[in-house]
Design an enzyme around this catalytic site. Structure first.
Site, mmCIF file in Angstrom:
data_model
loop_
_atom_site.group_PDB
_atom_site.id
_atom_site.type_symbol
_atom_site.label_atom_id
_atom_site.label_comp_id
_atom_site.label_asym_id
_atom_site.label_seq_id
_atom_site.Cartn_x
_atom_site.Cartn_y
_atom_site.Cartn_z
ATOM 1 N N ASP A 165 6.085 1.056 6.462
ATOM 2 C CA ASP A 165 4.848 1.006 6.388
ATOM 3 C C ASP A 165 4.219 2.095 5.454
ATOM 4 O O ASP A 165 3.843 3.216 5.926
ATOM 5 C CB ASP A 165 4.098 0.751 7.709
ATOM 6 C CG ASP A 165 2.683 0.525 7.742
ATOM 7 O OD1 ASP A 165 2.310 0.036 6.816
ATOM 8 O OD2 ASP A 165 1.963 1.078 8.788
ATOM 9 N N GLU A 210 -5.070 1.957 2.848
ATOM 10 C CA GLU A 210 -4.849 0.640 3.795
ATOM 11 C C GLU A 210 -4.967 1.112 5.165
ATOM 12 O O GLU A 210 -5.619 0.537 6.091
ATOM 13 C CB GLU A 210 -3.677 -0.145 3.696
ATOM 14 C CG GLU A 210 -3.367 -1.372 4.380
ATOM 15 C CD GLU A 210 -3.038 -1.282 5.901
ATOM 16 O OE1 GLU A 210 -3.136 -2.159 6.498
ATOM 17 O OE2 GLU A 210 -2.640 -0.094 6.119
ATOM 18 N N GLU A 211 -4.427 2.305 5.452
ATOM 19 C CA GLU A 211 -4.259 2.768 6.972
ATOM 20 C C GLU A 211 -5.734 3.200 7.711
ATOM 21 O O GLU A 211 -5.667 3.267 8.725
ATOM 22 C CB GLU A 211 -3.149 3.907 7.128
ATOM 23 C CG GLU A 211 -1.990 3.472 6.641
ATOM 24 C CD GLU A 211 -1.214 2.671 7.732
ATOM 25 O OE1 GLU A 211 -1.918 2.237 8.775
ATOM 26 O OE2 GLU A 211 -0.045 2.337 7.388
ATOM 27 N N HIS A 259 0.895 -1.067 0.000
ATOM 28 C CA HIS A 259 0.134 -0.077 -0.188
ATOM 29 C C HIS A 259 0.655 1.131 -0.177
ATOM 30 O O HIS A 259 1.777 1.326 0.625
ATOM 31 C CB HIS A 259 -0.981 0.074 1.350
ATOM 32 C CG HIS A 259 -0.593 0.258 2.408
ATOM 33 N ND1 HIS A 259 -0.243 1.353 2.931
ATOM 34 C CD2 HIS A 259 -0.088 -0.689 3.665
ATOM 35 C CE1 HIS A 259 0.223 1.131 4.418
ATOM 36 N NE2 HIS A 259 0.352 -0.039 4.813
ATOM 37 N N ASP A 300 3.465 -6.267 3.934
ATOM 38 C CA ASP A 300 2.875 -5.056 4.746
ATOM 39 C C ASP A 300 3.309 -5.284 6.158
ATOM 40 O O ASP A 300 2.633 -4.869 7.014
ATOM 41 C CB ASP A 300 1.317 -4.687 4.606
ATOM 42 C CG ASP A 300 1.113 -3.420 5.367
ATOM 43 O OD1 ASP A 300 1.790 -2.335 5.587
ATOM 44 O OD2 ASP A 300 -0.404 -3.248 5.620
ATOM 45 N N HIS A 318 3.916 3.488 12.555
ATOM 46 C CA HIS A 318 2.981 4.393 12.827
ATOM 47 C C HIS A 318 3.534 5.821 13.633
ATOM 48 O O HIS A 318 3.038 6.449 14.442
ATOM 49 C CB HIS A 318 1.966 4.284 13.502
ATOM 50 C CG HIS A 318 0.760 3.420 12.712
ATOM 51 N ND1 HIS A 318 -0.386 3.117 13.241
ATOM 52 C CD2 HIS A 318 1.080 2.621 11.705
ATOM 53 C CE1 HIS A 318 -1.134 2.216 12.136
ATOM 54 N NE2 HIS A 318 0.109 2.195 10.984
#
Length: 484
Positions: free
Chosen positions: A313, A347-348, A301, A375, A447
């Site tokens: 990520d 995706e997030e 992604h 991922d 994140h």
């Protein structure tokens, strides 16, 4: 990213298939069937798999692509100018490789972070006129505070059950802090995904649970493995109240003070989700020469959270998927089935990209031979998670043989989708695989503002590219598709 990341150091307790003689006794694969599957593979296929592996292990294409996505374009939050720039960049790069590229529409909200501040304004032992700064970040799904913030007492809980026990009378009008620690011991023992899954439930559902009891805001202890006083952002179910994540250090501080007496906080979180804008999945086909209607998907992604630059990520996942096509073109290899590279969007923060793909391609899913996703970062790959028919395992032995040279030959069967963006395809019965990476340090940076290019080890990224390319190529060239 996927929540299910299997034990790296505890393989003896997991269901891992290596097609070795002692494993073959399990009944999932028999020695005779393994031999038949192995003999069915042509020498040309074996040669091509080795050629792809060796080229990937000495190539920097994936690193150059993720470097541009992260350093030059930067964080790619949904609806942002950077996300739009990444769409065009990835599409252009795949066109340069000679792929048939199209942009498939996805409507996404525009995520805007805004102001993030918090301060303890009343607490036991407070020096006159003093306060204590709290480090935090807003979560997706946040409802903003007024510009000048809110001030309220803090109530600390360590579980949903404890919150329910307190009830409306003790929660209404307060800021709820879910002080639920990430299990570092599990992560150190290779079970980082399990640790993440346990803690992330509070990030996802904490605000809703708190709002139902009248809370004015919800905070969670950051879902991560390292104590660097870095907050970890992520998605939260929209609940009509501000939702944020404090650092693990500050969650501990507030909890200790609350155990001594009253704690009061001034909180400002003005992040909000704006109107929907048009974005795109990038879908690019390297057409098959024998069965072009049959599709093998390789994917990652493109969107990221906005604190860091989205290197592990999931810029890495997009880049290694792109390299599968780059290697095939550079080595002048021609797949029998179409290899489809997808750079997913959103995706997030909701998965609108994969929902749109599953809806728009519903009639074609019976011709999707397999879907692969990366991922879980960019660390050393150990093999693949696989939601496949166990009868397919002998057909993958040539892949395992080629990937054994750098220890990426494990296959762990799973009942769940091994990737969030391929989940709708897995649900529809498409064989689904996700790269199985060493995730022991992944949640140190996931994140956070520390998800940057320097966290990627170039040789480990090459290994991931090799694993994806070898598996994707094999699935695109097997005599028959994997059994469903």
């Amino acid at each position: 990213m996927r929540l299910q990341i299997a034990a790296v150091l505890l393989f003896a307790t997991t269901v891992v298939i290596q097609c070795e003689p002692e494993i073959l006794k399990s009944g999932l694969v028999t020695p005779a069937s393994a031999e038949r599957a192995d003999s069915s593979q042509s020498s040309q296929m074996a040669s091509e798999l080795r050629e792809l592996r060796d080229a990937a292990l000495t190539d920097d294409y994936a690193y150059q692509e993720v470097a541009h996505l992260t350093d030059n374009i930067g964080p790619r939050a949904i609806g942002s100018p950077q996300a739009a720039a990444a769409v065009q960049y990835v599409a252009d790069e795949l066109r340069k490789l000679g792929l048939e590229v199209r942009l498939e529409e996805v409507k996404v909200p525009h995520w805007m972070r805004g102001v993030e501040t918090a301060e303890l304004v009343e607490y036991p032992g407070q020096a006159p006129g003093a306060g204590q700064k709290i480090v935090l970040t807003a979560l997706g799904g946040n409802t903003p505070t007024p510009a000048d913030g809110i001030t309220a007492d803090v109530v600390v809980v360590t579980s949903f059950d404890e919150l329910k026990t307190l009830g409306h009378e003790k929660v209404a009008g307060k800021i709820v802090l879910f002080n639920v620690a990430f299990d570092k011991q599990k992560a150190a023992n290779g079970m980082a995904g399990e640790a993440y899954g346990e803690a992330v439930a509070y990030r996802g559902g904490g605000a809703k649970a708190a709002a139902e009891l009248g809370a004015v805001a919800s905070l969670v202890r950051s879902v991560g493995n390292a104590d660097y006083r870095l907050p970890h952002t992520g998605a939260s179910t929209s609940a009509g109240i501000p939702a944020g994540a404090v650092t693990s250090e500050d969650a501990g501080l507030i909890s200790r003070l609350a155990a001594e007496g009253k704690v009061r906080m001034r909180l400002t979180l003005t992040a909000q989700t704006g109107p929907e804008v048009l974005s795109y999945n990038v879908v690019a086909d390297l057409k098959g020469s024998g069965h072009p209607e049959q599709v093998v998907m390789v994917s990652g992604h493109r969107d990221s959270w906005d604190l860091g630059t989205g290197a592990i990520d999931d810029g890495a996942g997009v880049a290694i998927a792109m390299e599968t096509a780059e290697l095939a073109q550079r080595l002048h290899l021609h797949p029998k089935r179409t290899i489809r590279v997808i750079a997913w969007m959103d995706e997030e923060n909701g998965g609108r990209g994969h929902d749109a793909y599953a809806r728009d391609h519903a009639a074609e899913l019976p011709n999707h031979v397999a879907a692969i996703e990366s991922d879980n970062g960019a660390a050393h790959p150990l093999g693949f998670y696989a939601r496949i028919n166990p009868k397919a395992l002998p057909l993958l032995k040539p892949v395992q043989d080629v990937l054994q040279s750098f220890g990426a030959n494990l296959i762990e069967l799973t009942e769940r989708s091994p990737g969030s963006d391929i989940a709708p395809l897995a649900k529809a019965g498409v064989p689904a695989l996700g790269i199985f990476q060493d995730a022991r340090t992944y949640f140190n940076y996931h994140h956070t503002a520390a998800d940057t290019l320097d966290k990627i080890v170039p040789q480990e990224l090459r290994e991931n590219a090799a694993a994806m390319a070898v598996m994707g190529w094999a699935l695109a060239n097997l005599p028959e598709p994997l059994p469903r």
